[in-house]
Design an enzyme around this catalytic site. Structure first.
Site, short mmCIF file in Angstrom:
data_model
loop_
_atom_site.label_atom_id
_atom_site.label_comp_id
_atom_site.label_asym_id
_atom_site.label_seq_id
_atom_site.Cartn_x
_atom_site.Cartn_y
_atom_site.Cartn_z
CD GLU A 167 -4.00 5.88 10.65
OE1 GLU A 167 -5.03 5.22 10.43
OE2 GLU A 167 -3.68 6.87 9.99
CG ASP A 168 -1.93 1.73 10.36
OD1 ASP A 168 -2.80 1.99 11.21
OD2 ASP A 168 -2.10 1.89 9.15
CG ASP A 199 -20.72 18.13 -21.71
OD1 ASP A 199 -21.71 17.40 -21.50
OD2 ASP A 199 -20.23 18.87 -20.85
CG ASP A 226 -3.89 6.91 2.39
OD1 ASP A 226 -3.61 5.71 2.24
OD2 ASP A 226 -4.54 7.34 3.35
CG HIS A 232 -1.69 1.28 1.41
ND1 HIS A 232 -2.55 1.83 0.48
CD2 HIS A 232 -1.64 2.16 2.45
CE1 HIS A 232 -3.02 2.97 0.95
NE2 HIS A 232 -2.48 3.19 2.14
#
Length: 742
Positions: A80-81, A264, A143, A52
């Site tokens: 964060e992780d 369009d 992200d 990721h």
């Protein structure tokens, strides 16, 4: 299967293709640091988590950002992780990278009482980080884009929640920053999960007609290209495209048209070297094809706020099929595709501190919402940042962009506070207009001011459209007219108080006033009057808070007296039993409304409206001041340990469901949907199928095509409630079904 190392090597190859001076050593170190810290973490598709960050860095590299941006993208989930900290990243990769990573990091370790408050704080932090370094939002959007590309592996509920958030927040931010290519992909991916039936119908229709579409586009492209070659216009590139699915969906939905009726559906781009060439090509296009009146826009002379520049014209060819032609330079095209990111390649217009004038709007947005509550912040954010805009001119020809529906008041305050505060009149296109006149694209606005002006009127708050204007008007009244504000606020408050049958003597009693001031969140009554006077608080809201506090105070004595008497009786019984040397037999506890309160009987019980528990939910009780015992769900934010202030510790009490449960209990549901015909019928049918009574139902629709249903229903227990929620969630266009709490 592509290995992790192969993905990283592809990233390096992309970086080398546009930045020969990139610090590949530090980028490799960031990749290895992230890989080590994420360790054995896996994504839902079964791939190592490190894939990721690599893919996010790949998207950032395709924007052609610098080495620090690539490094921050690789590290963006570490704080964060993983166990990694800001200090660890700052020490290893520098403070700038650590600041970017911290700006991207969500506030997952902070608990909020409502979803709106959490969303507001995340947005506020992100915007603040943007105001210091614009790369924060570029990485955040990258992200979100990769998460949306892999959303198929998430649960249906999460797919809808994240897609709705993407459509409502991230796609508009991408648009505001000029990231057109990414905006389109975010919208299409969101539509895929929000309205899968419509998404697949549109794609099926496009695939069925693809051969005919390609033939038409090839012919038009050849006609334009050949004519421009004949006229010897240098370095011309011509290509066609079909409108992306969400854009088709939006126009079909809002304009109630079929795909064949869209003007369009087809668009052709002509890229040239210079601005004069753009206007030369425009003349050629209008010579070959018949232009449609009112369908020409010159975004080169008047660029959009996100720096978008292009000439747009809609024409009709021999077959009678309308199509759009967009004419721009190569530099404009790069900026239109990647917005601010393109400046890294072309003009290096973004300083690392992110304090460039082009993004002053971010700081203004934050300043205008400094004291706003969650609901006002989100509403104003959508008006100031995401709503349609109107472009008007100053007498000197400067372009000012304002929210759609803006008035001369908004224009004056967008120039300067002093202009707005001393405004006495306005001219639009040379003619005097009222202060409530709605401005239109291309208007030339002139503000008349006077040193003798008395300042803004209180009515301007109702007329102004932008939060910037309203904020500056409030500031003026707050600063300049305190005594007047207090007098007017007191008069409004006392008038409203009289309607409720209360009087000032009840409020100003020495033992009552401190509680009242705490309830309205002011240090003194004069402060409250001043806030009412300058528009920071309504008299009705203040009186409602005062009345509620007085009711609680008046009932508190009775409740506390009952508790004391119960404790005294228990003590007397214990004493008597001890004297008689007999064991204390447990009393038969009577339930109230199906609730057994530990240690108390015959007490008033009510179910809290904030979470509306039903049998089967884990519950806890709170002894209120005058209202008896209020029963909450244990997962209600108002019942969480951090809400148990020291003064209230002794008022939380154990409660449980009794055996003599009633037939039904009232609870609430909130249903978030993409609006469509017969949606109410489908929800009502689901209620009927589950055999539940609907006590009340209200719906709020938004301008961008969403609907939020609020239902109050009666169910027997939590199992029946879960069945109802599942049934509603299965309805097409329903994105989220939740039980409000807090």
């Amino acid at each position: 299967m592509v290995t992790v190392e192969e993905r990283y090597e592809h990233l390096e190859k992309t970086i080398r293709g546009y930045n020969i001076s990139a610090d590949l050593g530090q980028i490799r170190a960031a990749y290895e640091y992230a890989r080590e810290n994420h360790g054995e973490q896996m994504r839902r598709d079964g791939s190592p988590y490190i894939t990721h960050p690599i893919q996010v860095a790949q998207i950032v590299a395709e924007m052609r950002l610098d080495s620090e941006s690539i490094i921050a993208a690789l590290l963006h989930d570490c704080i964060e992780d993983t166990d990694s900290t800001y200090e660890d990243i700052a020490k290893r990769f520098g403070v700038t990278v650590a600041d970017i990573v911290d700006g991207v990091t969500k506030l997952t370790r902070v608990k909020y009482s409502t979803m709106e408050e959490e969303q507001m704080e995340n947005l506020r932090k992100m915007l603040f980080a943007m105001s210091r370094d614009i790369r924060v939002i570029l990485i955040k959007i990258a992200d979100r884009l990769h998460n949306m590309r892999t959303m198929e592996y998430q649960t249906p509920a999460k797919q809808k929640k994240k897609s709705f958030e993407t459509m409502e927040i991230y796609a508009p931010i991408a648009h505001r920053l000029g990231l057109a290519k990414i905006k389109w992909e975010l919208e299409d991916l969101s539509l895929k999960y929000l309205d899968p039936v419509a998404y697949h119908d549109i794609n099926k229709k496009l695939e069925a007609d693809s051969a005919r579409h390609e033939q038409f586009m090839a012919r038009i492209q050849e006609e334009i290209n050949n004519r421009l070659i004949e006229l010897d216009i240098p370095h011309v590139t011509v290509y066609g495209r079909i409108k992306h699915p969400y854009s088709i969906y939006r126009k079909m939905y809002l304009q109630e048209k079929t795909m064949e009726e869209l003007y369009d559906l087809f668009a052709f781009r002509v890229l040239v070297d210079t601005v004069p060439d753009c206007y030369n090509v425009l003349g050629v296009i209008h010579d070959i094809y018949k232009p449609i009146l009112g369908r020409f826009k010159d975004y080169i002379a008047t660029p959009k706020p996100n720096m978008y520049q292009s000439l747009h014209t809609t024409v009709i060819g021999e077959e009678g099929i309308p199509f759009e032609v967009q004419i721009r330079t190569y530099e404009m095209h790069a900026i239109n595709e990647y917005g601010i990111a393109a400046h890294w390649k072309y003009k290096q217009g973004i300083k690392k501190e992110g304090n460039e004038a082009d993004y002053e709007w971010i700081r203004r947005l934050l300043e205008n919402q400094e004291d706003a509550d969650a609901e006002d912040f989100i509403h104003s954010l959508k008006v100031d940042m995401f709503a349609d805009e109107v472009f008007v001119f100053t007498p000197r020809g400067d372009v000012i962009n304002l929210p759609a529906g803006a008035t001369p008041i908004d224009f004056a305050y967008s120039i300067h506070s002093a202009i707005g505060n001393t405004m006495v009149g306005a001219k639009v296109n040379g003619r005097m207009v009222g202060f409530d006149y709605q401005l239109h694209n291309g208007d030339v606005v002139e503000i008349n001011t006077s040193k003798a002006a008395h300042g803004p009127s209180r009515d301007w708050m109702k007329i102004a459209k932008s939060s910037e204007a309203r904020s500056k008007i409030r500031q003026w009244f707050k600063r300049e007219r305190r005594e007047e504000n207090i007098a007017q606020g007191r008069a409004s408050f006392e008038s409203e108080l009289k309607h409720t049958g209360l009087n000032m003597a009840q409020i100003t009693a020495p033992d009552i006033l401190p509680s009242i001031l705490k309830r309205v969140s002011f240090q003194s009554l004069d402060e409250m009057y001043a806030a009412i006077g300058y528009g920071g608080l309504t008299a009705l809201k203040a009186v409602n808070r005062v009345r509620d506090e007085l009711l609680q105070i008046s009932r508190a004595a009775a409740m506390e007296k009952a508790a004391r008497e119960a404790a005294e009786r228990a003590a007397q019984e214990a004493k008597a039993a001890q004297e008689a040397r007999q064991p204390i037999l447990p009393r038969k506890v009577k339930s109230e409304k199906g609730i057994v309160v530990e240690g108390l009987s015959n007490c008033l019980v009510k179910f809290s409206k904030c979470c509306a528990p039903v049998p089967g939910d884990e519950i806890i009780g709170f002894i209120t001041r005058g209202y008896g015992v209020s029963v909450h769900r244990k997962d209600c934010p108002n019942a969480q340990p951090d809400h148990h202030v020291e003064a209230n510790q002794g008022r939380w009490i154990k409660v449980s469901w009794s055996d003599d449960i009633r037939d039904s209990y009232t609870t609430a549901l909130e249903v978030m949907c993409k609006d469509r015909p017969n949606l109410l019928v489908d929800i009502s049918t689901a209620m009927s199928t589950c055999k539940v009574n609907v006590n009340s139902l209200s719906v709020h629709t938004t301008a961008d095509g969403f609907a939020i249903f609020h239902l109050v229903i009666s169910v027997t227990d939590s199992k029946q409630l879960e069945q109802v929620m599942r049934k509603i969630h299965q309805i097409s266009s329903v994105m989220k079904v939740s039980r409000p709490a807090g």
